[in-house]
Design an enzyme around this catalytic site. Structure first.
Site, PDB file in Angstrom:
ATOM      1  N   SER A   1       0.868  -1.179   0.000  1.00  0.00           N
ATOM      2  CA  SER A   1       0.000   0.000   0.000  1.00  0.00           C
ATOM      3  C   SER A   1       0.906   1.230   0.000  1.00  0.00           C
ATOM      4  O   SER A   1       1.827   1.301  -0.803  1.00  0.00           O
ATOM      5  CB  SER A   1      -0.944  -0.029   1.202  1.00  0.00           C
ATOM      6  OG  SER A   1      -1.867   1.036   1.144  1.00  0.00           O
TER       7      SER A   1
ATOM      8  N   HIS B   1      -2.599  -1.402  -3.193  1.00  0.00           N
ATOM      9  CA  HIS B   1      -3.658  -0.426  -2.947  1.00  0.00           C
ATOM     10  C   HIS B   1      -3.275   0.866  -3.664  1.00  0.00           C
ATOM     11  O   HIS B   1      -2.225   1.458  -3.386  1.00  0.00           O
ATOM     12  CB  HIS B   1      -3.788  -0.125  -1.451  1.00  0.00           C
ATOM     13  CG  HIS B   1      -4.283  -1.276  -0.641  1.00  0.00           C
ATOM     14  ND1 HIS B   1      -4.425  -1.211   0.729  1.00  0.00           N
ATOM     15  CD2 HIS B   1      -4.664  -2.527  -0.988  1.00  0.00           C
ATOM     16  CE1 HIS B   1      -4.880  -2.367   1.182  1.00  0.00           C
ATOM     17  NE2 HIS B   1      -5.030  -3.177   0.158  1.00  0.00           N
TER      18      HIS B   1
ATOM     19  N   ASP C   1      -4.090  -5.119   6.015  1.00  0.00           N
ATOM     20  CA  ASP C   1      -4.481  -6.027   4.942  1.00  0.00           C
ATOM     21  C   ASP C   1      -3.408  -7.101   4.768  1.00  0.00           C
ATOM     22  O   ASP C   1      -2.217  -6.801   4.700  1.00  0.00           O
ATOM     23  CB  ASP C   1      -4.675  -5.253   3.636  1.00  0.00           C
ATOM     24  CG  ASP C   1      -5.539  -5.999   2.631  1.00  0.00           C
ATOM     25  OD1 ASP C   1      -6.025  -7.096   2.960  1.00  0.00           O
ATOM     26  OD2 ASP C   1      -5.720  -5.482   1.509  1.00  0.00           O
TER      27      ASP C   1
END
EC number: 3.1.1.61
Length: 347
Positions: free
Chosen positions: A157, A184, A277
């Site tokens: 991310s 992400h 995540d």
């Protein structure tokens, strides 16, 4: 969250306050007050907060607290926030995820993502490596168009594109491995990412396409908009449904989908990023033989995501992007040495 004040936390258990504050920080939320009901009732003035999280073991013991909050703040108040389980397990990661959902219902999207300008800056990164990795003589160079038997999921991310670029730039050509990249990112920037990342690497990014078989040397970028899985014969396919969870692609779901097809030939490296995540699926696939590695904290743009995965106890290696690349080459070399020895012994 871009502006002060932060959230206020009221809990009559010290551990609950600590875990709420830790989780809020992991999601980039500032905390402007944290204390038990008595501290808030005796606080000089009234602390500013954009949202109040209240969790009590017995609400009937603190009847004055509710009136005090309602009389002194117009900010939303969330009563009855779930008690946090012990950190390090899947239940804790799920509790964090539920808390994130509640925070985002009130505050909007919290996760910070790399901007287009952040990604464009990667084009200026010097690809020179102090000690370039070479393909060992024990590793037979893999044909680029041959289906990959081993697939590594690269999950990232905020800060991930720079880390993943460094990782790929340090790998020698010809490794018998394919990659699935779950990043992400704002969907508008995926073309920029595909163009910039891997421009000078042996491993070029390509967008996922219906019917694609992951081949050695591929780095297949998972789309943001909807979930992708694999057919029984190993071809990528759209599911027609959005990724579960708050952000796409869901690294947890990517791990589960890749592991469903590749079994213990699916492994993962979790790079820089906010949130947690990957912390739910990583220990699940690790229990079936998959390797889980994480980026070392001090080299991350944001270390929350790899630290969350490491906290589950499933990470077998932690290092900088350069060290992770070196460990991958060594792991493949050791596997080839073992396979050659077994073939020789059986001859």
């Amino acid at each position: 969250m871009a502006s002060a004040p932060g959230v206020g936390i009221v809990a009559d258990a010290v551990l609950q306050r600590h875990r709420l504050q830790s989780a809020a920080g992991k999601f980039g939320v500032e905390v402007s007050f944290s204390g038990d009901p008595e501290r808030l009732l005796g606080y000089p003035g009234f602390p500013e907060a954009c949202l109040w999280l209240v969790t009590l073991r017995d609400e009937s013991d603190h009847s004055q607290l509710f009136d005090h909050l309602l009389e002194n703040t117009e900010a939303p108040v969330l009563f009855g926030v779930d008690q946090a389980p012990a950190p390090g397990g899947i239940d804790y990661s799920r509790w964090e995820r539920r808390l994130l959902g509640k925070l985002e219902q009130q505050l909007g999207q919290l996760e910070q993502l790399d901007s287009a300008s952040d990604i464009e800056e990667l084009a200026d990164m010097d690809r020179s490596v102090e000690a370039p990795l070479e393909l060992s003589s024990w590793i037979t160079p893999a044909a680029a168009d041959s289906p990959a038997r081993e697939v590594w999921v690269l999950g990232a991310s905020l800060g991930g594109p720079a880390a993943v670029k460094t990782f790929l730039d340090n790998l020698p050509a010809g490794l018998p491995v394919g990659f699935v990249y779950a990043q992400h990112i704002d969907s508008h920037f995926t073309q920029v990412l595909t163009r910039i990342l891997g421009r000078h690497a042996h491993y070029q990014l390509k967008a996922a396409e219906e019917g694609t078989v992951i081949c050695n040397g591929d780095v297949v970028l998972m789309p943001v908009e909807q979930e992708w899985s694999f057919t029984s014969d190993g071809k990528l396919t759209r599911t027609g449904r959005p990724w579960p969870g708050p952000y796409g692609p869901s690294i947890d779901q990517v791990l589960l989908n890749v592991a469903e097809h590749y079994q213990d030939h699916c492994h993962a490296v979790i790079f820089s990023g906010m949130g947690n995540d990957g912390a739910i699926a990583a220990p699940m696939i690790n229990s079936h033989g998959s390797r889980i590695w994480v980026q070392e904290s001090s080299s991350c743009g944001n270390s929350s995501m790899p630290e969350s995965v490491a906290a589950t106890g499933c990470a077998g290696f932690s290092g900088t992007p350069e060290q992770l690349a070196g460990e991958l080459v060594r792991t493949i070399e050791n596997h080839c040495l073992l396979r050659n020895r077994q073939q020789r012994d059986s001859a």
